[in-house]
Design an enzyme around this catalytic site. Structure first.
Site, PDB file in Angstrom:
ATOM      1  N   HIS A  26       0.941  -1.085   0.074  1.00  0.00           N
ATOM      2  CA  HIS A  26       0.025  -0.009   0.181  1.00  0.00           C
ATOM      3  C   HIS A  26       0.879   1.332  -0.073  1.00  0.00           C
ATOM      4  CE1 HIS A  26      -2.623  -3.270   1.863  1.00  0.00           C
ATOM      5  NE2 HIS A  26      -3.444  -2.457   0.781  1.00  0.00           N
ATOM      6  N   HIS A  33      -4.003  -6.434  -6.016  1.00  0.00           N
ATOM      7  CA  HIS A  33      -4.084  -7.691  -5.171  1.00  0.00           C
ATOM      8  C   HIS A  33      -5.304  -7.784  -4.754  1.00  0.00           C
ATOM      9  CE1 HIS A  33      -3.524  -4.129  -2.572  1.00  0.00           C
ATOM     10  NE2 HIS A  33      -4.119  -4.929  -1.639  1.00  0.00           N
ATOM     11  N   CYS A  68     -12.841  -5.087   5.703  1.00  0.00           N
ATOM     12  CA  CYS A  68     -12.267  -5.539   4.872  1.00  0.00           C
ATOM     13  C   CYS A  68     -11.078  -6.218   5.101  1.00  0.00           C
ATOM     14  CB  CYS A  68     -12.057  -4.205   4.113  1.00  0.00           C
ATOM     15  SG  CYS A  68     -13.110  -3.046   3.570  1.00  0.00           S
ATOM     16  N   HIS A  70      -7.582  -8.999   3.458  1.00  0.00           N
ATOM     17  CA  HIS A  70      -6.910  -9.709   2.285  1.00  0.00           C
ATOM     18  C   HIS A  70      -6.813 -11.216   2.823  1.00  0.00           C
ATOM     19  CE1 HIS A  70      -5.296  -5.510   2.667  1.00  0.00           C
ATOM     20  NE2 HIS A  70      -5.317  -5.762   1.319  1.00  0.00           N
ATOM     21  N   GLU A  88     -11.080  -8.173  14.140  1.00  0.00           N
ATOM     22  CA  GLU A  88     -11.500  -6.904  14.212  1.00  0.00           C
ATOM     23  C   GLU A  88     -12.516  -6.414  15.032  1.00  0.00           C
ATOM     24  OE1 GLU A  88     -11.438  -4.859  10.424  1.00  0.00           O
ATOM     25  OE2 GLU A  88      -9.712  -6.176   9.588  1.00  0.00           O
ATOM     26  N   TYR A 105     -11.329  -1.997  -7.709  1.00  0.00           N
ATOM     27  CA  TYR A 105     -11.601  -0.507  -7.454  1.00  0.00           C
ATOM     28  C   TYR A 105     -10.004  -0.043  -7.302  1.00  0.00           C
ATOM     29  CZ  TYR A 105     -10.430  -0.487  -2.482  1.00  0.00           C
ATOM     30  OH  TYR A 105      -9.867  -0.766  -1.424  1.00  0.00           O
ATOM     31  N   GLU A 115      -5.001   2.366  -2.741  1.00  0.00           N
ATOM     32  CA  GLU A 115      -5.663   1.114  -3.016  1.00  0.00           C
ATOM     33  C   GLU A 115      -5.798   0.721  -4.210  1.00  0.00           C
ATOM     34  OE1 GLU A 115      -5.905  -1.154  -0.624  1.00  0.00           O
ATOM     35  OE2 GLU A 115      -6.479  -0.430   1.410  1.00  0.00           O
ATOM     36  N   GLU A 117      -7.386  -2.851  -5.614  1.00  0.00           N
ATOM     37  CA  GLU A 117      -7.760  -4.265  -5.209  1.00  0.00           C
ATOM     38  C   GLU A 117      -8.944  -4.743  -5.987  1.00  0.00           C
ATOM     39  OE1 GLU A 117      -7.027  -3.830  -0.312  1.00  0.00           O
ATOM     40  OE2 GLU A 117      -9.055  -3.295  -1.075  1.00  0.00           O
ATOM     41  N   TRP A 162     -14.113   2.754  -1.613  1.00  0.00           N
ATOM     42  CA  TRP A 162     -14.789   1.690  -2.012  1.00  0.00           C
ATOM     43  C   TRP A 162     -16.139   1.556  -1.827  1.00  0.00           C
ATOM     44  CZ3 TRP A 162     -10.615   2.308   1.249  1.00  0.00           C
ATOM     45  CH2 TRP A 162     -11.100   1.976   2.669  1.00  0.00           C
TER      46      TRP A 162
END
Length: 193
Positions: A26, A33, A68, A70, A88, A105, A115, A117, A162
């Site tokens: 980032h 990614h 959000c 990964h 989280e 996006y 970003e 992704e 996003w």
């Protein structure tokens, strides 16, 4: 989260082309990614919004969708969603459904950090309240879906870039988020199948 976590790098067609440490992807030249977005709902169709922790590299302190993240290399997206919701927000998932399999996006902050992704979107239903992890989440609030969607669409509600792109696509699935149709997993990008 550890700083040696790796993310899956993808090409423009969503094929995996390698991995990179999360801490390196980032910046001002963020490679495409694999990621995910999730929208958590309770049984009254209220959506859980989260404010990103102030020390986040991207969009610190911004309100956004529920969670959000990964997937780790080799990790199924549904498992990544479940893992991050637990970490989280202390949430245990009742159900999880893919709703936007091919969302992607690119967004750039004022300081140039980007970003970029390939980011399938999931609807998650829970029955318990969230317990935010302060390392990740600055605040939470539950909002009726229609109120949230209307305020995002009108530009009234400041929200992450996003989420601003995702909400119109989610609204198109129907007025009741609890009855949105599940998407076919075959429409996920190859790296996410």
């Amino acid at each position: 989260m550890t700083y040696d976590e790796h993310v899956v790098l993808v090409d423009g067609e969503g094929n995996p082309i390698g991995t990179a440490p999360k801490s390196t992807v980032h910046g001002v030249e963020t490679p495409l990614h694999l990621a995910f977005s999730s929208y958590v709902f309770d049984r009254q169709a209220r959506v859980l919004l989260s404010r990103r922790a102030d020390h986040k590299i991207t969009w610190p302190g911004e309100w956004t969708n529920s969670c959000c993240g990964h997937p780790l290399p080799g990790e199924a997206l549904e498992s990544a969603v479940t893992r991050r919701l637990d970490f989280e927000l202390g949430l245990h998932v009742d159900s999880i459904d893919l709703v936007l399999p091919d969302f992607s996006y690119k967004a750039v902050m004022d300081n140039g950090i980007m970003e970029h992704e390939l980011c399938p979107v999931y609807r998650v239903i829970v029955s318990a309240d969230a317990v935010p992890n302060a390392e990740e989440v600055g605040a939470i609030r539950w909002v009726p879906w229609k109120e949230f969607a209307d305020e995002v669409l009108s530009g009234e509600m400041p929200i992450s870039p996003w989420a601003r792109e995702q909400v119109p696509l989610l609204v198109a699935l129907g007025p009741d988020p609890l009855t949105w149709p599940s998407a076919d997993r075959a429409n996920l990008p190859p790296a996410a199948r």
